[in-house]
Design an enzyme around this catalytic site. Structure first.
Site, PDB file in Angstrom:
ATOM      1  N   GLU A 161      88.174  30.881  30.769  1.00  0.00           N
ATOM      2  CA  GLU A 161      89.045  31.196  29.617  1.00  0.00           C
ATOM      3  C   GLU A 161      88.384  32.236  28.723  1.00  0.00           C
ATOM      4  O   GLU A 161      89.032  33.163  28.236  1.00  0.00           O
ATOM      5  CB  GLU A 161      89.351  29.931  28.799  1.00  0.00           C
ATOM      6  CG  GLU A 161      90.219  28.923  29.511  1.00  0.00           C
ATOM      7  CD  GLU A 161      91.505  29.516  30.068  1.00  0.00           C
ATOM      8  OE1 GLU A 161      92.234  30.175  29.312  1.00  0.00           O
ATOM      9  OE2 GLU A 161      91.763  29.332  31.268  1.00  0.00           O
ATOM     10  N   TRP A 190      88.937  35.475  30.180  1.00  0.00           N
ATOM     11  CA  TRP A 190      90.294  36.036  29.961  1.00  0.00           C
ATOM     12  C   TRP A 190      90.281  36.889  28.692  1.00  0.00           C
ATOM     13  O   TRP A 190      90.888  37.941  28.613  1.00  0.00           O
ATOM     14  CB  TRP A 190      91.336  34.918  29.799  1.00  0.00           C
ATOM     15  CG  TRP A 190      91.970  34.506  31.091  1.00  0.00           C
ATOM     16  CD1 TRP A 190      91.685  33.389  31.816  1.00  0.00           C
ATOM     17  CD2 TRP A 190      93.007  35.206  31.810  1.00  0.00           C
ATOM     18  NE1 TRP A 190      92.478  33.352  32.945  1.00  0.00           N
ATOM     19  CE2 TRP A 190      93.301  34.451  32.964  1.00  0.00           C
ATOM     20  CE3 TRP A 190      93.714  36.389  31.596  1.00  0.00           C
ATOM     21  CZ2 TRP A 190      94.271  34.833  33.893  1.00  0.00           C
ATOM     22  CZ3 TRP A 190      94.673  36.783  32.514  1.00  0.00           C
ATOM     23  CH2 TRP A 190      94.948  36.008  33.646  1.00  0.00           C
ATOM     24  N   TRP A 218     116.908  43.796  27.829  1.00  0.00           N
ATOM     25  CA  TRP A 218     116.543  42.737  26.869  1.00  0.00           C
ATOM     26  C   TRP A 218     117.676  42.528  25.880  1.00  0.00           C
ATOM     27  O   TRP A 218     118.376  43.476  25.520  1.00  0.00           O
ATOM     28  CB  TRP A 218     115.268  43.121  26.093  1.00  0.00           C
ATOM     29  CG  TRP A 218     114.061  43.359  26.942  1.00  0.00           C
ATOM     30  CD1 TRP A 218     113.429  44.547  27.137  1.00  0.00           C
ATOM     31  CD2 TRP A 218     113.316  42.395  27.699  1.00  0.00           C
ATOM     32  NE1 TRP A 218     112.345  44.384  27.974  1.00  0.00           N
ATOM     33  CE2 TRP A 218     112.244  43.071  28.331  1.00  0.00           C
ATOM     34  CE3 TRP A 218     113.442  41.019  27.914  1.00  0.00           C
ATOM     35  CZ2 TRP A 218     111.325  42.430  29.158  1.00  0.00           C
ATOM     36  CZ3 TRP A 218     112.515  40.375  28.735  1.00  0.00           C
ATOM     37  CH2 TRP A 218     111.477  41.084  29.348  1.00  0.00           C
ATOM     38  N   ASN A 261      97.486  26.630  23.597  1.00  0.00           N
ATOM     39  CA  ASN A 261      97.714  27.646  24.638  1.00  0.00           C
ATOM     40  C   ASN A 261      98.886  27.314  25.564  1.00  0.00           C
ATOM     41  O   ASN A 261      99.712  28.165  25.866  1.00  0.00           O
ATOM     42  CB  ASN A 261      96.439  27.836  25.466  1.00  0.00           C
ATOM     43  CG  ASN A 261      96.638  28.865  26.567  1.00  0.00           C
ATOM     44  OD1 ASN A 261      96.998  30.005  26.303  1.00  0.00           O
ATOM     45  ND2 ASN A 261      96.454  28.447  27.820  1.00  0.00           N
ATOM     46  N   TRP A 304     110.283  40.822  24.472  1.00  0.00           N
ATOM     47  CA  TRP A 304     108.999  40.155  24.218  1.00  0.00           C
ATOM     48  C   TRP A 304     108.302  40.714  22.989  1.00  0.00           C
ATOM     49  O   TRP A 304     107.498  40.033  22.344  1.00  0.00           O
ATOM     50  CB  TRP A 304     108.090  40.264  25.447  1.00  0.00           C
ATOM     51  CG  TRP A 304     107.860  41.672  25.926  1.00  0.00           C
ATOM     52  CD1 TRP A 304     108.650  42.391  26.768  1.00  0.00           C
ATOM     53  CD2 TRP A 304     106.771  42.548  25.577  1.00  0.00           C
ATOM     54  NE1 TRP A 304     108.125  43.645  26.979  1.00  0.00           N
ATOM     55  CE2 TRP A 304     106.971  43.773  26.259  1.00  0.00           C
ATOM     56  CE3 TRP A 304     105.648  42.412  24.769  1.00  0.00           C
ATOM     57  CZ2 TRP A 304     106.105  44.857  26.150  1.00  0.00           C
ATOM     58  CZ3 TRP A 304     104.768  43.489  24.664  1.00  0.00           C
ATOM     59  CH2 TRP A 304     104.998  44.693  25.340  1.00  0.00           C
ATOM     60  N   TRP A 341     101.667  37.841  25.866  1.00  0.00           N
ATOM     61  CA  TRP A 341     103.114  38.105  25.859  1.00  0.00           C
ATOM     62  C   TRP A 341     103.535  38.883  27.098  1.00  0.00           C
ATOM     63  O   TRP A 341     104.558  38.589  27.703  1.00  0.00           O
ATOM     64  CB  TRP A 341     103.526  38.835  24.564  1.00  0.00           C
ATOM     65  CG  TRP A 341     103.800  37.839  23.501  1.00  0.00           C
ATOM     66  CD1 TRP A 341     102.932  37.389  22.538  1.00  0.00           C
ATOM     67  CD2 TRP A 341     105.005  37.078  23.325  1.00  0.00           C
ATOM     68  NE1 TRP A 341     103.521  36.412  21.785  1.00  0.00           N
ATOM     69  CE2 TRP A 341     104.789  36.206  22.237  1.00  0.00           C
ATOM     70  CE3 TRP A 341     106.229  37.040  23.978  1.00  0.00           C
ATOM     71  CZ2 TRP A 341     105.770  35.313  21.796  1.00  0.00           C
ATOM     72  CZ3 TRP A 341     107.207  36.149  23.531  1.00  0.00           C
ATOM     73  CH2 TRP A 341     106.976  35.300  22.457  1.00  0.00           C
TER      74      TRP A 341
HETATM   75  P1  FAD Z   1      89.968  27.463  24.351  1.00  0.00           P
HETATM   76  O1  FAD Z   1      90.814  26.892  25.434  1.00  0.00           O
HETATM   77  O2  FAD Z   1      88.885  26.621  23.813  1.00  0.00           O
HETATM   78  O3  FAD Z   1      89.360  28.830  24.907  1.00  0.00           O
HETATM   79  C1  FAD Z   1      88.183  29.402  24.335  1.00  0.00           C
HETATM   80  C2  FAD Z   1      88.429  30.835  23.928  1.00  0.00           C
HETATM   81  O4  FAD Z   1      88.733  31.628  25.061  1.00  0.00           O
HETATM   82  C3  FAD Z   1      89.598  31.026  22.978  1.00  0.00           C
HETATM   83  O5  FAD Z   1      89.220  30.737  21.643  1.00  0.00           O
HETATM   84  C4  FAD Z   1      89.924  32.497  23.199  1.00  0.00           C
HETATM   85  O6  FAD Z   1      89.048  33.338  22.492  1.00  0.00           O
HETATM   86  C5  FAD Z   1      89.646  32.652  24.698  1.00  0.00           C
HETATM   87  N1  FAD Z   1      90.880  32.475  25.458  1.00  0.00           N
HETATM   88  C6  FAD Z   1      91.346  31.341  26.004  1.00  0.00           C
HETATM   89  N2  FAD Z   1      92.475  31.567  26.701  1.00  0.00           N
HETATM   90  C7  FAD Z   1      92.734  32.886  26.572  1.00  0.00           C
HETATM   91  C8  FAD Z   1      93.766  33.741  27.061  1.00  0.00           C
HETATM   92  N3  FAD Z   1      94.758  33.294  27.836  1.00  0.00           N
HETATM   93  N4  FAD Z   1      93.732  35.036  26.718  1.00  0.00           N
HETATM   94  C9  FAD Z   1      92.732  35.547  25.957  1.00  0.00           C
HETATM   95  N5  FAD Z   1      91.729  34.779  25.468  1.00  0.00           N
HETATM   96  C10 FAD Z   1      91.730  33.473  25.785  1.00  0.00           C
HETATM   97  N6  FAD Z   1      94.410  34.142  21.830  1.00  0.00           N
HETATM   98  C11 FAD Z   1      93.879  34.699  20.734  1.00  0.00           C
HETATM   99  O7  FAD Z   1      92.679  34.546  20.486  1.00  0.00           O
HETATM  100  N7  FAD Z   1      94.650  35.440  19.886  1.00  0.00           N
HETATM  101  C12 FAD Z   1      95.988  35.629  20.100  1.00  0.00           C
HETATM  102  O8  FAD Z   1      96.641  36.337  19.315  1.00  0.00           O
HETATM  103  C13 FAD Z   1      96.574  35.037  21.249  1.00  0.00           C
HETATM  104  N8  FAD Z   1      97.898  35.148  21.489  1.00  0.00           N
HETATM  105  C14 FAD Z   1      98.445  34.584  22.628  1.00  0.00           C
HETATM  106  C15 FAD Z   1      99.808  34.747  22.896  1.00  0.00           C
HETATM  107  C16 FAD Z   1     100.379  34.198  24.038  1.00  0.00           C
HETATM  108  C17 FAD Z   1     101.859  34.403  24.327  1.00  0.00           C
HETATM  109  C18 FAD Z   1      99.569  33.464  24.925  1.00  0.00           C
HETATM  110  C19 FAD Z   1     100.169  32.863  26.174  1.00  0.00           C
HETATM  111  C20 FAD Z   1      98.222  33.293  24.673  1.00  0.00           C
HETATM  112  C21 FAD Z   1      97.633  33.837  23.526  1.00  0.00           C
HETATM  113  N9  FAD Z   1      96.258  33.680  23.225  1.00  0.00           N
HETATM  114  C22 FAD Z   1      95.728  34.273  22.117  1.00  0.00           C
HETATM  115  C23 FAD Z   1      95.364  32.992  24.173  1.00  0.00           C
HETATM  116  C24 FAD Z   1      95.161  31.481  23.948  1.00  0.00           C
HETATM  117  O9  FAD Z   1      96.391  30.843  23.799  1.00  0.00           O
HETATM  118  C25 FAD Z   1      94.287  31.174  22.738  1.00  0.00           C
HETATM  119  O10 FAD Z   1      93.104  31.941  22.799  1.00  0.00           O
HETATM  120  C26 FAD Z   1      93.895  29.693  22.696  1.00  0.00           C
HETATM  121  O11 FAD Z   1      95.032  28.889  22.624  1.00  0.00           O
HETATM  122  C27 FAD Z   1      92.992  29.436  21.517  1.00  0.00           C
HETATM  123  O12 FAD Z   1      92.655  28.073  21.444  1.00  0.00           O
HETATM  124  P2  FAD Z   1      91.159  27.599  21.686  1.00  0.00           P
HETATM  125  O13 FAD Z   1      90.236  28.388  20.857  1.00  0.00           O
HETATM  126  O14 FAD Z   1      91.154  26.114  21.498  1.00  0.00           O
HETATM  127  O15 FAD Z   1      90.967  27.984  23.213  1.00  0.00           O
END
Ligand code: FAD
Length: 491
Positions: free
Chosen positions: A285, A288, A317, A352, A370, A393
């Site tokens: 993650e 990512w 759209w 997420n 979107w 997105w």
């Molecule tokens: P954890 O599951 O603990 O993951 C640890 C860290 O990994 C996160 O804090 C984040 O920095 C990174 N991470 C995890 N998953 C992703 C991912 N899919 N993409 C990029 N980084 C990731 N994340 C953001 O930080 N900012 C946003 O604006 C953002 N917008 C999103 C919009 C959509 C439509 C989707 C599907 C995902 C988005 N995410 C975004 C990714 C992800 O949802 C969040 O990072 C995550 O929910 C944050 O919670 P956490 O810190 O508990 O994550």
């Protein structure tokens, strides 16, 4: 001589590359060190920054000033309307304070890159060096390439290539040492916040998101000690609090990506992959995040509201403001979607799994552009980050690099069955459904739901699914429009 650190999205003293470099110079007796932060409320507004994020920056800066003061580094906070105003102001400030160099950690989106180029010129004209460092990612964007020397467009081979590069290594850390006294941190004017963020307040309770490095470290420690082991099993259930919730801190650089990876590697016996399932999954993650920053840097069109796959601009759209409004307000009639949207607006954060569910609901079942959803998320997320938000997105809309195939839709009902079976998360966010049997949450329009004052479903899922599939099938037949969709495209 003095050296100035310009803080941007790296609001920490720990493991901060630009700061460490300046402090090293100070230790060699070459300079004193000061720091500066620019608030740019007009620009932030244009970038759809959420009020909750602006508030979080403000609270973080207060903590940063204290930490920097311990290192004898004074921090100035200045307010100018837009990025374009920084070059002149900074060049004057640096001259007035006898600075020979300004150090900063790089930011990769288009407007930030243009801002830095202008600053470079303005400082250069006064004989002041502007030096930037890679810091926000594990490896610099542009340095992880395919065998053909191209940027990756798909996550899994990107991750494989990155891990090949770093296998056997673990991040190294250096303690920042005091800079030696230059001057005290100047007091912040009492009315500074009024110009720092002259717009609306978020209403999100501050205690949900404690500011500062100590809070971020405590959160990382708690997660690593108590939750990382079970991350893989628990991370998809919104009620369980099974994820780290570190995203606001990572988005503003209150904690470094290397610290997070180091915590996971410690549990994983130093392995980047193939170790403990929880740690493996969390490393993925974190990568990512890395991937989307590399993508944004290699494909700047994502900063300009363009899809990664240009042919998807031909999708017809919908721009239905009423349907969109119901999605924004959590009144779609689909309990899990509505609970998720309330979580976003009330807390500034969304789980997420639910980001994927709500995003797909908007741009597939409702077939709404979107970019409207991307903007709404940005306007409410405390962790709003262009690279991750745009990546998420475009993934959901099947317009992106490593996107979900357009025919694979996440059904909000099936997702509710799988990840909120007992409806407890939904009931927590939608108190009006507290007395409705959870089994009915997957029967939108059920009389008991309507009797509780809950709305009719905004769309028939079967029809919505067919409409989306048909829009994507037809897109191939339509020529790609050349127009640029403005960032102000949302209603
Ligand atoms: P954890 O599951 O603990 O993951 C640890 C860290 O990994 C996160 O804090 C984040 O920095 C990174 N991470 C995890 N998953 C992703 C991912 N899919 N993409 C990029 N980084 C990731 N994340 C953001 O930080 N900012 C946003 O604006 C953002 N917008 C999103 C919009 C959509 C439509 C989707 C599907 C995902 C988005 N995410 C975004 C990714 C992800 O949802 C969040 O990072 C995550 O929910 C944050 O919670 P956490 O810190 O508990 O994550």
């Amino acid at each position: 001589m003095t050296r100035l650190i310009w803080f941007r999205s790296d609001l920490r003293v720990d493991d901060n590359t630009a700061l460490l470099n300046a402090l090293r110079d100070a230790h060699r007796g070459e300079c004193k060190v000061g720091a500066i932060f620019y608030a740019t409320p007009g620009q932030w507004r244009e970038h759809d920054m959420a009020p909750v994020k602006a508030e979080f920056i403000w609270r973080t800066l207060a903590q940063l000033r204290t930490s920097l003061a311990k290192l004898q580094v004074p921090l100035w906070v200045r307010v100018v309307p837009r990025y374009a105003d920084i070059a002149r102001d900074l060049a004057q400030f640096a001259t007035d304070n006898h600075c020979d160099a300004v150090f900063a950690n790089r930011e990769y989106p288009v407007n930030e890159t243009a801002r830095d180029a202008a600053v470079d010129v303005a400082l250069g004209e006064r004989g002041i060096l502007f030096k930037t460092f890679h810091d926000a990612t594990l490896l610099p964007p542009g340095s992880v390439l395919t065998q053909m020397g191209q940027p990756f467009k798909v996550f899994t081979p990107f991750k494989r290539a990155l891990i090949q590069r770093v296998a056997g290594e673990t991040p190294q850390f250096e303690q920042p040492k005091s800079a030696g006294f230059w001057c005290d941190a100047p007091p912040l004017p009492d009315d500074l916040y009024e110009s720092f963020w002259p717009y609306e307040k978020s209403g999100v309770p501050e205690k949900l998101w404690p500011a500062g490095e100590k809070a971020a470290f405590a959160q990382l420690q708690l997660f690593a000690n108590e939750k990382l082991h079970d991350y893989r099993e628990r991370r998809d259930f919104p009620l369980l609090d099974g994820t780290s919730r570190l995203s606001p801190y990572l988005a503003l650089g209150v904690i470094s990506i290397r610290r997070c990876l180091d915590a996971a590697l410690a549990l994983n016996g130093g392995q980047w992959a193939g170790g403990e399932q929880g740690a493996d999954t969390w490393i993925s993650e974190l990568l990512w995040r890395e991937f989307y920053i590399h993508v944004l840097s290699a494909f700047p069109q994502v900063c300009k509201y363009r899809p990664m796959r240009p042919e998807t601009d031909a999708v017809a759209w919908r721009y239905d403001k009423e349907d969109f409004q119901r999605w924004c307000e959590g009144r779609t009639g689909f309990p899990l979607v509505d609970a998720a949207m309330r979580q976003l607006v009330q807390t500034g954060w969304m789980h997420n799994r639910l980001r994927m569910v709500t995003a797909m609901f908007l741009c597939k079942y409702l077939l709404i552009d979107w970019r409207w959803g991307e903007q709404f998320f940005m306007r409410h997320l405390i962790d709003g980050d262009l690279a991750a938000n745009n990546g998420g997105w475009q993934w959901s809309a099947s317009t992106g690099t490593d996107a979900a195939p357009y025919f694979r839709l996440l059904s909000p009902l099936r997702q509710a069955e799988r990840f909120d079976d007992a409806g407890l998360f939904t009931k927590k966010m939608l108190p009006e459904l507290a007395n409705v049997e959870a089994g009915l949450f997957i029967k939108p329009g059920a009389p008991q739901l309507l009797a509780a004052g809950y709305p009719e479903p905004v769309v028939d899922l079967k029809m919505g699914r067919e409409r989306a599939l048909s829009a994507f099938t037809q897109m191939a037949a339509v020529p790609v429009p050349q127009k640029t969709v403005s960032r102000k495209a949302g209603p």
